[in-house]
Design a protein around this motif. Sequence first.
Motif, short mmCIF file in Angstrom:
data_model
loop_
_atom_site.label_atom_id
_atom_site.label_comp_id
_atom_site.label_asym_id
_atom_site.label_seq_id
_atom_site.Cartn_x
_atom_site.Cartn_y
_atom_site.Cartn_z
N THR A 134 0.84 -1.22 0.00
CA THR A 134 0.00 0.00 0.00
C THR A 134 0.87 1.26 0.00
O THR A 134 0.62 2.18 -0.78
N ASP A 144 2.35 1.69 -3.33
CA ASP A 144 1.42 2.33 -4.28
C ASP A 144 1.42 3.85 -4.12
O ASP A 144 1.41 4.60 -5.10
N PHE A 145 1.41 4.28 -2.85
CA PHE A 145 1.39 5.72 -2.55
C PHE A 145 2.61 6.41 -3.16
O PHE A 145 2.49 7.42 -3.86
N GLN A 199 2.76 6.40 -7.01
CA GLN A 199 1.91 7.46 -7.56
C GLN A 199 2.58 8.83 -7.46
O GLN A 199 2.57 9.62 -8.39
N TYR A 224 -2.96 4.26 -5.97
CA TYR A 224 -3.28 4.62 -4.59
C TYR A 224 -4.50 5.53 -4.54
O TYR A 224 -4.51 6.58 -5.17
N ASN A 283 -6.49 5.97 -1.40
CA ASN A 283 -6.96 6.26 -0.04
C ASN A 283 -6.69 7.71 0.35
O ASN A 283 -5.88 8.39 -0.28
#
Length: 121
Positions: free
Chosen positions: A45, A48-49, A52, A60, A62
Amino acid sequence: MKDIQNRNDIDLLMRDFYGRLLNDPAISYVFTDVAKIDLEHHLPTIGDFWEQNLLHTGNYKNNVLQIHQQLHQKEKLSPELFEIWLDHFYIAIDANFGGKNSEKAKTRALSIATIMKIKMQ
Ligand code: HEM
């Protein structure tokens, strides 16, 4: 030193960074005792952040600020904790990478940490 260029580099960086966070009792308790993260679930996760943010790919979606605000309600995220977090982030980058994306990661982390710190007073 080579720059952060692909997802593999980001994954390597995040594993190194989390190794440092989890080995520092001044901050590790937030991950282990408060949020009780499952590292193997959490690492993709945050990968992904950063993918990006740095490479403009990745998926990402969230609300990172809201997630930390919820955490802050369980356990105070003090200004000192943000300084410790940033120190480990910078050290992890400088130990492994150098160049434009590496500097961008540090600048981005500083600006997000600064916003979080202000919102969590
Ligand atoms: C005091 C400093 C910080 C602490 C103690 C901290 C701690 C944590 C913890 C415990 C989680 C897991 C939350 C959960 O799954 O319930 C988390 C998630 C995350 N943190 Fe932080 N964090 C800090 C600062 C930051 C900063 C400055 C950034 C970005 C520059 C960041 C990026 C993220 C991301 C991307 C996630 C994943 C959120 C998701 O599940 O989508 N954190 N953090």
